[in-house]
Every structure is written in structure tokens, then in C-alpha cells.
Design a protein around this motif. Sequence first.
Motif, PDB file in Angstrom:
ATOM      1  N   GLY B  29     -29.332   9.259 -11.458  1.00 31.95           N
ATOM      2  CA  GLY B  29     -28.452   8.811 -10.381  1.00 31.95           C
ATOM      3  C   GLY B  29     -27.217   8.099 -10.902  1.00 31.95           C
ATOM      4  N   PRO B  30     -26.305   7.766  -9.980  1.00 29.98           N
ATOM      5  CA  PRO B  30     -25.008   7.177 -10.377  1.00 29.98           C
ATOM      6  C   PRO B  30     -25.134   5.793 -11.021  1.00 29.98           C
ATOM      7  CG  PRO B  30     -25.278   7.217  -7.965  1.00 29.98           C
ATOM      8  CD  PRO B  30     -26.407   8.009  -8.538  1.00 29.98           C
ATOM      9  N   GLU B  31     -26.126   5.007 -10.619  1.00 30.49           N
ATOM     10  CA  GLU B  31     -26.259   3.649 -11.163  1.00 30.49           C
ATOM     11  C   GLU B  31     -26.607   3.702 -12.657  1.00 30.49           C
ATOM     12  OE1 GLU B  31     -28.788  -0.472 -10.355  1.00 30.49           O
ATOM     13  OE2 GLU B  31     -29.210   1.276  -9.092  1.00 30.49           O
ATOM     14  N   PHE B  32     -27.527   4.601 -13.005  1.00 34.52           N
ATOM     15  CA  PHE B  32     -27.869   4.707 -14.424  1.00 34.52           C
ATOM     16  C   PHE B  32     -26.698   5.271 -15.225  1.00 34.52           C
ATOM     17  CE2 PHE B  32     -29.505   6.733 -18.259  1.00 34.52           C
ATOM     18  CZ  PHE B  32     -30.056   5.611 -18.859  1.00 34.52           C
ATOM     19  N   ALA B  33     -26.013   6.252 -14.652  1.00 32.02           N
ATOM     20  CA  ALA B  33     -24.846   6.834 -15.353  1.00 32.02           C
ATOM     21  C   ALA B  33     -23.838   5.745 -15.699  1.00 32.02           C
ATOM     22  CB  ALA B  33     -24.199   7.913 -14.479  1.00 32.02           C
ATOM     23  N   SER B 226     -24.691  17.549 -23.874  1.00 27.20           N
ATOM     24  CA  SER B 226     -24.438  18.169 -22.566  1.00 27.20           C
ATOM     25  C   SER B 226     -24.904  17.250 -21.429  1.00 27.20           C
ATOM     26  CB  SER B 226     -25.083  19.554 -22.475  1.00 27.20           C
ATOM     27  OG  SER B 226     -26.476  19.443 -22.516  1.00 27.20           O
ATOM     28  N   TYR B 227     -25.965  16.488 -21.654  1.00 27.71           N
ATOM     29  CA  TYR B 227     -26.406  15.554 -20.613  1.00 27.71           C
ATOM     30  C   TYR B 227     -25.500  14.339 -20.505  1.00 27.71           C
ATOM     31  CZ  TYR B 227     -30.611  18.003 -19.182  1.00 27.71           C
ATOM     32  OH  TYR B 227     -31.471  18.928 -18.644  1.00 27.71           O
ATOM     33  N   LEU B 228     -24.991  13.872 -21.656  1.00 25.92           N
ATOM     34  CA  LEU B 228     -24.145  12.666 -21.608  1.00 25.92           C
ATOM     35  C   LEU B 228     -22.886  12.931 -20.794  1.00 25.92           C
ATOM     36  CD1 LEU B 228     -23.944   9.735 -22.456  1.00 25.92           C
ATOM     37  CD2 LEU B 228     -22.804  10.462 -24.564  1.00 25.92           C
ATOM     38  N   GLU B 229     -22.458  14.194 -20.761  1.00 26.17           N
ATOM     39  CA  GLU B 229     -21.290  14.537 -19.932  1.00 26.17           C
ATOM     40  C   GLU B 229     -21.540  14.232 -18.451  1.00 26.17           C
ATOM     41  OE1 GLU B 229     -20.493  18.554 -21.179  1.00 26.17           O
ATOM     42  OE2 GLU B 229     -19.825  17.848 -23.150  1.00 26.17           O
ATOM     43  N   LYS B 230     -22.830  14.193 -18.071  1.00 30.77           N
ATOM     44  CA  LYS B 230     -23.189  13.837 -16.682  1.00 30.77           C
ATOM     45  C   LYS B 230     -23.669  12.379 -16.578  1.00 30.77           C
ATOM     46  CE  LYS B 230     -26.339  17.175 -16.776  1.00 30.77           C
ATOM     47  NZ  LYS B 230     -27.471  18.030 -16.343  1.00 30.77           N
ATOM     48  N   GLY B 231     -23.523  11.620 -17.676  1.00 34.03           N
ATOM     49  CA  GLY B 231     -24.014  10.238 -17.660  1.00 34.03           C
ATOM     50  C   GLY B 231     -25.535  10.174 -17.697  1.00 34.03           C
ATOM     51  N   GLN B 232     -26.122  11.160 -18.377  1.00 30.41           N
ATOM     52  CA  GLN B 232     -27.583  11.226 -18.426  1.00 30.41           C
ATOM     53  C   GLN B 232     -28.066  11.477 -19.861  1.00 30.41           C
ATOM     54  OE1 GLN B 232     -29.194  14.107 -15.617  1.00 30.41           O
ATOM     55  NE2 GLN B 232     -27.865  13.394 -13.959  1.00 30.41           N
ATOM     56  N   THR B 233     -29.375  11.368 -20.027  1.00 26.71           N
ATOM     57  CA  THR B 233     -30.025  11.767 -21.276  1.00 26.71           C
ATOM     58  C   THR B 233     -30.935  12.950 -20.951  1.00 26.71           C
ATOM     59  OG1 THR B 233     -31.787  10.178 -20.826  1.00 26.71           O
ATOM     60  CG2 THR B 233     -29.982   9.422 -22.232  1.00 26.71           C
ATOM     61  N   PRO B 234     -31.235  13.801 -21.923  1.00 27.30           N
ATOM     62  CA  PRO B 234     -32.041  14.986 -21.604  1.00 27.30           C
ATOM     63  C   PRO B 234     -33.434  14.618 -21.078  1.00 27.30           C
ATOM     64  CG  PRO B 234     -31.115  15.171 -23.827  1.00 27.30           C
ATOM     65  CD  PRO B 234     -30.819  13.787 -23.345  1.00 27.30           C
ATOM     66  N   TRP B 235     -34.028  13.570 -21.672  1.00 34.79           N
ATOM     67  CA  TRP B 235     -35.384  13.174 -21.281  1.00 34.79           C
ATOM     68  C   TRP B 235     -35.318  11.755 -20.725  1.00 34.79           C
ATOM     69  CZ3 TRP B 235     -35.733  17.894 -22.216  1.00 34.79           C
ATOM     70  CH2 TRP B 235     -35.339  18.451 -23.419  1.00 34.79           C
ATOM     71  N   THR B 236     -36.334  11.347 -19.999  1.00 34.03           N
ATOM     72  CA  THR B 236     -36.313  10.019 -19.376  1.00 34.03           C
ATOM     73  C   THR B 236     -36.101   8.938 -20.450  1.00 34.03           C
ATOM     74  OG1 THR B 236     -37.957  10.894 -17.844  1.00 34.03           O
ATOM     75  CG2 THR B 236     -37.485   8.533 -17.732  1.00 34.03           C
ATOM     76  N   PRO B 237     -35.023   8.182 -20.329  1.00 33.78           N
ATOM     77  CA  PRO B 237     -34.723   7.181 -21.358  1.00 33.78           C
ATOM     78  C   PRO B 237     -35.467   5.863 -21.113  1.00 33.78           C
ATOM     79  CG  PRO B 237     -33.013   7.176 -19.696  1.00 33.78           C
ATOM     80  CD  PRO B 237     -33.999   8.238 -19.274  1.00 33.78           C
ATOM     81  N   VAL B 241     -34.241  -0.888 -21.834  1.00 33.59           N
ATOM     82  CA  VAL B 241     -33.553  -1.212 -23.086  1.00 33.59           C
ATOM     83  C   VAL B 241     -32.066  -0.860 -22.968  1.00 33.59           C
ATOM     84  CG1 VAL B 241     -33.650  -1.056 -25.599  1.00 33.59           C
ATOM     85  CG2 VAL B 241     -35.731  -0.697 -24.277  1.00 33.59           C
ATOM     86  N   VAL B 242     -31.759   0.169 -22.192  1.00 34.16           N
ATOM     87  CA  VAL B 242     -30.349   0.496 -21.924  1.00 34.16           C
ATOM     88  C   VAL B 242     -29.688  -0.657 -21.160  1.00 34.16           C
ATOM     89  CG1 VAL B 242     -28.777   2.075 -20.696  1.00 34.16           C
ATOM     90  CG2 VAL B 242     -30.711   3.000 -22.001  1.00 34.16           C
ATOM     91  N   PHE B 243     -30.401  -1.199 -20.166  1.00 42.59           N
ATOM     92  CA  PHE B 243     -29.876  -2.359 -19.428  1.00 42.59           C
ATOM     93  C   PHE B 243     -29.609  -3.537 -20.380  1.00 42.59           C
ATOM     94  CE2 PHE B 243     -32.317  -1.135 -15.264  1.00 42.59           C
ATOM     95  CZ  PHE B 243     -31.274  -0.318 -14.880  1.00 42.59           C
ATOM     96  N   ALA B 244     -30.574  -3.814 -21.241  1.00 43.23           N
ATOM     97  CA  ALA B 244     -30.433  -4.949 -22.169  1.00 43.23           C
ATOM     98  C   ALA B 244     -29.275  -4.699 -23.138  1.00 43.23           C
ATOM     99  CB  ALA B 244     -31.740  -5.160 -22.937  1.00 43.23           C
ATOM    100  N   MET B 245     -29.147  -3.461 -23.586  1.00 42.88           N
ATOM    101  CA  MET B 245     -28.067  -3.120 -24.518  1.00 42.88           C
ATOM    102  C   MET B 245     -26.702  -3.285 -23.846  1.00 42.88           C
ATOM    103  SD  MET B 245     -27.263  -2.141 -27.573  1.00 42.88           S
ATOM    104  CE  MET B 245     -28.559  -1.243 -28.445  1.00 42.88           C
ATOM    105  N   GLU B 246     -26.627  -2.933 -22.583  1.00 38.08           N
ATOM    106  CA  GLU B 246     -25.364  -3.082 -21.847  1.00 38.08           C
ATOM    107  C   GLU B 246     -24.926  -4.549 -21.879  1.00 38.08           C
ATOM    108  OE1 GLU B 246     -25.721  -1.831 -17.773  1.00 38.08           O
ATOM    109  OE2 GLU B 246     -23.554  -1.760 -17.454  1.00 38.08           O
TER     110      GLU B 246
END
Lengths: 364, 364
Positions: B29-33, B226-237, B241-246
Motif C-alpha cells: 500500500g501507499p503508506e509502506f511505499a 522492478s518492485y522498488l519502482e512501485k515502492g515495494q519489495t518482491p517478498w514481504t519485508p 525494521v524499515v520503520f526503525a531505519m526510516e
Amino acid sequence: MTNLRIPGPTPCPDETLVEMSRQMINHRGPEFAHSLNNVTFGLKQVFQTTNDVFTLTASGTGGLEAAVVNMLSPGDKVLAVSIGVFGDRFATIAKTYGAEVIHLSFEWGKAAELEAIRKALNENPTVKAVLVTHNETSTGVTNDLESISKLVKEFDKLLLVDAVSSMSSINFPVDEWGCDVVVSGSQKGWMVPPGLAMLSVSEKAWAANAEAKMPRFYFDIGKAKSYLEKGQTPWTPAISVVFAMEKALQMMMEEGLENVFARHIHIADVTRQGVKELGLELFADEKYASNTVTSVRAPEGLDVKLLLKIMREQHDTVLGGGQLHLAGKMFRIGHLGYVTEEDVKDVLNKLKVALPEAGFEVKS
Amino acid sequence: MTNLRIPGPTPCPDETLVEMSRQMINHRGPEFAHSLNNVTFGLKQVFQTTNDVFTLTASGTGGLEAAVVNMLSPGDKVLAVSIGVFGDRFATIAKTYGAEVIHLSFEWGKAAELEAIRKALNENPTVKAVLVTHNETSTGVTNDLESISKLVKEFDKLLLVDAVSSMSSINFPVDEWGCDVVVSGSQKGWMVPPGLAMLSVSEKAWAANAEAKMPRFYFDIGKAKSYLEKGQTPWTPAISVVFAMEKALQMMMEEGLENVFARHIHIADVTRQGVKELGLELFADEKYASNTVTSVRAPEGLDVKLLLKIMREQHDTVLGGGQLHLAGKMFRIGHLGYVTEEDVKDVLNKLKVALPEAGFEVKS
């Protein structure tokens, strides 16, 4: 709060989320060993197995890759039973690493047919392993894994199971059903954020592992085994997710496994019934409809993309769309892990409002 | 609170820990992107690169495997420059996937010698890639990567760098030094729990990727792109840890990269100075001593295992021991990420008390 009703990641209770914020510890020290050993013990109870069970820092897909590369050699013939996106993915992983894949696909929305599997195994006596998805989230179908397992064991084949979205929510006694490698993922029914894949490994699987020649390093379960004997993982694990899993397993044991499974059965019934009362049709063959995700066929006139947008933006409810060629043709309601009857009733009430705005008049 | 002074996992500030406990969201979804795009932008600033940068759900070792399998084919000749455990590991991964590895090892505690690398490259003109560790935590040595990079570029080879424990703490301008694939891990200097590996990929690396035939699925960076172009990762990330890294990246930008590097230089100086004042010797060649971990040679009479136990149980301070054949021969003090001068002074004060109890009389 957002009602996150996709088939994973799933909402987490405060009790596991608070564990996620614990300070870091030494992953080679006694405190981490205590947590990892607790998690391993709890996982064995949920998997209903005395087999080895490992936690890998990866998504469920990483767990499927681990199953493939630890059990097979390039050139090995495997029968990949697929009923959707995740069955296809399992097959693709095996092919990527050089297995000769016999791809046995069934119509999306249907379960795998026993007689077709029997025929394929009869026609291909050199098949080494059967790959199968227990619960296919892309179509909302749960295979009759007990019967499939029995059949595969008749042929004395290795059985590798994707139980990413079933284990912990749907009864799956690994030892009773004789499954050799069974994979799950923390972000599904476990009430834990993503970051861990868990897999069980039978004695027969260890024998296969001893012969398996596909290259592996990060996902090498031989290394996982030798480290687990010290209460460690070979590489730095997602410590926070291990902490959360330790708590979630404790919560599941307090609820009682039987009660967890019964809750999922009941909530799935409520969801399916509610969907039909809105005048919608299930996408899945109802005989095999999943207890962790309900797939709904998009009726004539319904703009699925718009529906999901309205549900998200106006009703703070996140549903899943259709994947790949099912995009626009269906939508999905996840109901696994930390979920109550109220959560799905809330979805149904909001669908009643949103569906007409997206082009479908609900039954009154 | 425990003073966790190992070279990773490292202590995390409350600001990133609280992000770890955020509720789950839809990873498509857009929030994770939004979060993933923020993280990617921040990582590029720290890597000082305009190259693609990806986050994978894995430990640093998974990131090293990704570097190998995405760039090489079985049979490719590679020069693996090793100065310790992690250099050896990088070489082993390449070998595991079928590369022909020329293993150029240097004495543990020393840095890699430029002339030896030049000689190896002259003698092996068909080498496709050079594998090197920037900062070797097992020995506490930082290679002169700027000079090594320049040399490797003279020979026009692909350069794959393990920067797991240096990137974010030690200045490493990826583009200026012309490094092709650079790998780090969230639990090191990033002030974030383990769960993510991050890697940058140069244009030259993408060209190598197009030819590379090692099997890969979970770690396939083509899919990641190809997934990052949509703000995503291929598999469930590992969403948490992405939140903490941000948040951590935001904190690093507020401190200023130059200040972060200067802080690590200063604290390392204090540590080395303090260790010598206790009458101990550094294990690492001081000219190349790491600014993220200080390795201390065990003097005659010191029981390292006992020292670490006393420090842990009586002083609530966790240090690292020696790995593999260095066990008992040295110990290590980590000072990377969320670390202050007071943290290492506290370690030094406690060592002063604990060392005599473990068999070594400190200088008065």
C-alpha cells in the motif's frame, strides 16, 4: 485503528508489539539462547511435531527457497502441485535451482485433485519430491493436505509443504500427516510482524539433505542445526521478531491450540455467510474455502480497484485485491491470527456501504 | 541498562525502538511505499551514491550472498581478499555457488597489502571480480579501501565490498571510490535492530548482473529493482525494521554525516588510548585499527572467557570474545552506531576492576 484485513502482514496485539521495542542483546549470549529455545519449543507444539524446527531471518518465500535448496539436487525431478500464485512460486524456485519440474496446475479457485496427483506420480516414478501449498492465499483455497500427504507417502516421496498462511491458524499436525519439510512465516497467523520464516525438517528430510547438492549458504539448515544446539542461529537473527514470537506463542498456548483453530473456523464461516448475504459469490470452491482468507468473485459492474480505495480511504479498512491475472476479478478478506468476529463483521458492514459506490448494488 | 559493547547487534535509541512497535500495515500500500522510498533516499545519502540501493530482509550475510549470486556465474574466477572471519565467509559464499576462488589471505590483525593484490591481479588476468571486507570485525581492522578500490579499477575488475560494519559509521563514499556492490546490515552502525541487509549496485554491476548465471530467487536484485519502482519489495519485508531505519536515517541526517563519522573517530581514539593505559596491547595493527570495534590482545595470564563473564554478570557490560582460532586470545569492544564517549569510558572503568579478577594486573 485501521482494520488490516489482508492475508498478511496481519495486525499484531499490543502484547507482541511491545516485545518488538525491546533493547538489543547479544545474539550469542545466554539471554537470546533462552528466547530462541522457548520459541523453538513453542513452534514444535504448533507444528505438532517432534521434528527439528528452525527459524530463519527471511520472508516466507525465503523459507520456501530453504526447503528447495536443502532437499534437492539440480536435475532432480519434482512434482509441483499448484492451485495459484504461491504454488507457482514454489515450482519456480525449484526450477530456478535446476530441478526438473512437473507442473501440475489446477484451475484457480479449485483445490488439487487427488486422482490427478496419483496419475502424475504413476506416470513419473522417478519423482523425488512433491511440492504443495496447504493454503493458497491468492485464491482462498485450502488443499486437503491430509489426503494428499497420505497419497504421497504411498508413493514414498518426499513432501515439501508451503504452510506459510495456514500453520498456527488451521489444524496441521505435521507428524501425523507425515510431512517432511513444512514452511511458515511470522507475519501470517502468528500475530507477529514479518521477518522470520520457520520450517520443520523430518528424519526423511535430513536423509535427503545429506544427498542434496543445490548450492546454499545463508539458508543452509545443516548450519542452522549445529548453531541451534548452542541456542543460536548461524547469522545474526531478527532478534526483535524472535522476542515477539516468544510472546505470541505464549498467548496461543494460553488460548489453547484447539480454541485458536475453532476461532478461525467460526470467523471464516461468519465471513463467507456475510459475503453471500451481500449478494456476492465466493471465488473459491466452497468445499475447500480457506479459513484464513475469503476470496470474493467480482460481480458484473464492480470496480474492484475503486472498492478497495473507498474501503481504505473512507472506512479505514484494508482488503486485498486479486493477484496477477486475477487483478480486478476478485478481492480478498484476510481473517487470520489476531482476529475477532467483530473485525470481520465490521468489514461486512462497511462493504455494504462501499459496494454500491463502486458499482454493485448489494442485496437489501 | 546493559552496556552492549559488541560489534553488533548494537544498542538502539528509544526513537528507533518505538518505531519497532508500530502496528502492521499493507506492504503493498501507499503508506509502506512512502517509508520504503524515504529509506532508500536516506540510504543513498549515507552510501554517498546515486546507484540503486536495495533493502533485503536478511542478515548482513544474506546481503553478501546477494552480492555473489547476482554478479557471478559458476566457474567465474574471483579474487577474495581476506583479513579475517568475514573475509573468509565472503570467499566461502562465492565458492559455494561455484566460483573459482583465489583466496588472498593476510595475517589476522593486519590490513590487506596493496602490492599483494596487484601481484594477484597481474598473475590472474581472467579474474572477474574482487571481493573485499572494508571493516573486519573479527580482528578490528579497517582496510584502506580507497586505495584498494583505485587499484582494482586500474585492472577494470568488478569490486564487491562487505561494508556491513563500516557503512554509516566510517566515511565510505561509494561513487567516489567506484565500488560496484556494497553491502551493509541494519544491526551495525545504523542504530536499528537486525533484519535488513542493504546493498548498492553500480551500472557496471548491473551489466555483470545481466550475464550472471548463479541461481537466485529470494535474493534476486532484478526483482528488487522492478518492485522498488512501485515502492515495494518482491517478498514481504521486515516492515518494523524499515520503520526503525526510516527514523534512524532521519536522526543521522540531523546529527550530520560528518559529525557521525567524527564521533566514531573520537570514540575509537578514546577506546584505544584507554586500553593501552590499562597496560593492554591492541590486537590490530594500529595504523589500520577500526573505528567501530577495538580488538585487544589477551596478555599472558588473562582468562578471556572469565573476563567476559565477570563483565557481563557483575558489571552489566557485554563484550565480544575472539572468533574461531582467536577464541581466548583476544577480546573486542564494539563502539559503533548509538555510542557515546561515556559508554566506552564506562567499559574502561569496569575493565580496570574486572581484569585483575580474571588474571591480569592492570597498570596503576
